[in-house]
Scaffold this active site. Structure first.
Site, PDB file in Angstrom:
ATOM      1  N   ASP A 135     -10.010 -40.287  -7.896  1.00 27.20           N
ATOM      2  CA  ASP A 135      -8.764 -40.036  -7.182  1.00 27.20           C
ATOM      3  C   ASP A 135      -8.653 -40.804  -5.870  1.00 27.20           C
ATOM      4  O   ASP A 135      -7.586 -41.345  -5.541  1.00 27.20           O
ATOM      5  CB  ASP A 135      -8.575 -38.533  -6.948  1.00 27.20           C
ATOM      6  CG  ASP A 135      -9.725 -37.878  -6.206  1.00 27.20           C
ATOM      7  OD1 ASP A 135     -10.789 -38.498  -6.069  1.00 27.20           O
ATOM      8  OD2 ASP A 135      -9.563 -36.705  -5.772  1.00 27.20           O
ATOM      9  N   HIS A 151     -11.461  12.375   4.519  1.00 25.93           N
ATOM     10  CA  HIS A 151     -11.648  12.579   3.076  1.00 25.93           C
ATOM     11  C   HIS A 151     -10.313  12.847   2.375  1.00 25.93           C
ATOM     12  O   HIS A 151     -10.282  13.431   1.297  1.00 25.93           O
ATOM     13  CB  HIS A 151     -12.630  13.720   2.787  1.00 25.93           C
ATOM     14  CG  HIS A 151     -13.852  13.703   3.652  1.00 25.93           C
ATOM     15  ND1 HIS A 151     -14.939  12.908   3.388  1.00 25.93           N
ATOM     16  CD2 HIS A 151     -14.126  14.349   4.808  1.00 25.93           C
ATOM     17  CE1 HIS A 151     -15.855  13.077   4.335  1.00 25.93           C
ATOM     18  NE2 HIS A 151     -15.385  13.948   5.212  1.00 25.93           N
ATOM     19  N   SER A 161      12.354   1.143 -10.159  1.00 27.35           N
ATOM     20  CA  SER A 161      11.839   1.235 -11.528  1.00 27.35           C
ATOM     21  C   SER A 161      12.980   0.949 -12.494  1.00 27.35           C
ATOM     22  O   SER A 161      14.111   1.404 -12.290  1.00 27.35           O
ATOM     23  CB  SER A 161      11.275   2.634 -11.796  1.00 27.35           C
ATOM     24  OG  SER A 161      11.023   2.828 -13.182  1.00 27.35           O
TER      25      SER A 161
END
Length: 477
Positions: free
Chosen positions: A81, A154, A284
């Protein structure tokens, strides 16, 4: 967009910004190669190599004339190249100028140095986007500095924080990423003029053994390309460890953005905060009521991709045989460019999101309402203990009422813990409506927002004042 019978990376056609795509485009690379050949010829001429001003002028005049179809013809024949581009540049600049192209250089002179320029400019673009996101988050955090909200550990209700304080956690990560890019940009070296195996032997021959001129050539080309200096030593390539720094930094940005996006997806589920949503946007195709956090989801998906790319530079660096092996080439063409384009797309989305977040205080208050009585129990214990009661006895009573309240909530009933404690002959005197005022439970969160914005974020953004307003998001939803 016109459909074509070929695959184009969606990073280039759909996600990344035009500026970043242009930075890594084939034309930009080819023009940088020509800039490097021109800079080399100019510096060699200035140091006494017999190159005429007319030859250099011809190279400069031909810089923009690139026929990629012609380059492809040369590459099909030469299977190389860089040599294909050299031949084509010589064709358009003229035979005389063509004689001085690439004098003393190796392919990595143009390939590596051009990539370092693109990496440098890519980092600059990413810093623009980080500043835009941080500006938006600073405004958002200041506006909502005292708006109490449930905090979670958590993903279970914990004590309260404020919406603004949570935004500061997001901004802190991005600010640290901006500092990383600052440092990386400052230490990014140029490969320079190093020759086939990094010994500069060809240039030493060109200058008839004059070491000072070889060093001057290296400095002159680096300066011409906007670098303060070049890497101290190299093989045929600059050390691929630099690539590991770069892609790791991009992966860190992707991680910070993904963490923000995950939080926003959870908050959207709680209906507390929404990302922007256009008037005609469809959530949706089946469920008309849906309002999905698709921008945040896209950030998470793209971040996962950037994280997967971060392993490749380390493997490439570890597998460079002696001065160089070619198995890095195909991998790097994909990894570095795709990492920049994907990170650019992530930050483009993030700027769009953070500039248009929609907060719903009534929902936030409703979500806190059922949890505040549990937080109030500690104050009940403290008040009762101060009045002379046994802490253990008070704890037993609070625990019993709390478990009964939770059992009722699991049957779909409202939290009646405050009423239960008020009706208790021992606990009742220490319970009043003020106990469930949210401001009692946010601690120093509002003050922490003020301190963070003033002491960390403002000085950081001040260093990048010139970037402010330079970038505005343009998201294809």
């Amino acid at each position: 967009m016109e459909a074509v019978d070929r695959y184009d990376s969606p990073l280039a056609t759909r996600y990344a910004t035009p500026a970043m795509v242009a930075n890594f485009s084939d034309r930009r690379r080819a023009l940088l190669w020509r800039d490097l050949w021109i800079a080399l010829a100019e510096a060699e001429r200035a140091l006494g190599v017999p190159i005429s001003e007319a030859q250099v002028a011809a190279l400069r005049a031909a810089r923009e004339r690139i026929d990629f179809a012609r380059v492809a013809e040369h590459e099909a024949r030469l299977r190389h190249d860089v040599m294909a581009h050299i031949e084509h540049f010589g064709e358009v600049a003229g035979a005389d100028a063509g004689k001085v192209i690439h004098l003393g250089a190796t392919s990595c002179y143009v390939a590596d140095n051009a990539e370092l320029v693109m990496i440098r400019d890519g980092l600059e673009l990413l810093m623009d986007r980080l500043v835009a996101a941080l500006d938006a988050l600073a405004r958002f955090a200041g506006q909502h500095r005292a708006l109490a909200t449930l905090a979670y550990t958590h993903f279970q209700p914990a004590q309260l924080t404020t919406v603004g304080k949570r935004a500061c956690l997001w901004a802190q990560d991005l600010g640290l990423d901006l500092e990383t890019l600052e440092q990386l940009r400052a230490r990014l070296p140029f490969r320079g003029v190093k020759g086939t195996t990094g010994t500069q032997a060809s240039f030493l021959a060109l200058f008839h053994g004059d070491h000072a001129k070889v060093r001057a050539l290296d400095r002159a080309v680096a300066e011409a390309m906007g670098f303060a200096g070049s890497i101290a030593v190299s093989g045929q390539t600059y050390t691929r460890k630099i690539d590991t720094w770069v892609v790791a930094a991009l992966a860190d940005i992707a991680g910070s953005a993904s963490k923000i996006a995950v939080d926003l997806r959870l908050l959207a589920h709680k209906r507390e905060i929404d990302e922007p949503f256009e008037a005609d946007q469809v959530g949706s195709s089946a469920m008309a009521y849906k309002r999905n956090p698709m921008r945040s989801e896209r950030i998470c998906g793209l971040a996962r991709f950037v994280h997967s790319l971060a392993t490749s530079p380390r493997e490439t660096h570890a597998n460079q045989w002696f001065e160089r092996t070619l198995d890095d080439s195909a991998n790097r063409r994909l990894t570095i460019t795709e990492a920049f384009l994907a990170t650019d797309a992530i930050l483009n989305l993030l700027v769009d999101i953070t500039s248009g977040l929609v907060v719903h205080p009534p929902v936030i208050a409703a979500n806190m309402r059922d949890e505040l009585p549990f937080m109030a129990t500690e104050n009940v214990l403290m008040r009762g203990t101060s009045a002379g009661h046994s802490r253990q006895e008070l704890h037993r009573l609070v625990r019993g009422h709390s478990l009964e309240a939770v059992a009722g909530m699991k049957r779909g009933e409202p939290n009646d813990l405050m009423a239960r404690m008020q009706a208790d002959p021992v606990l009742g005197p220490f319970v009043d409506a003020d106990l469930t005022a949210p401001a009692r439970y946010v601690g120093r969160a509002p003050e922490q927002v003020d301190e963070f914005l003033a002491e960390f974020l403002a000085p950081l953004l001040a260093r990048h004042e010139a970037r402010r307003g330079r970038f505005s998001a343009g998201v294809r939803v």
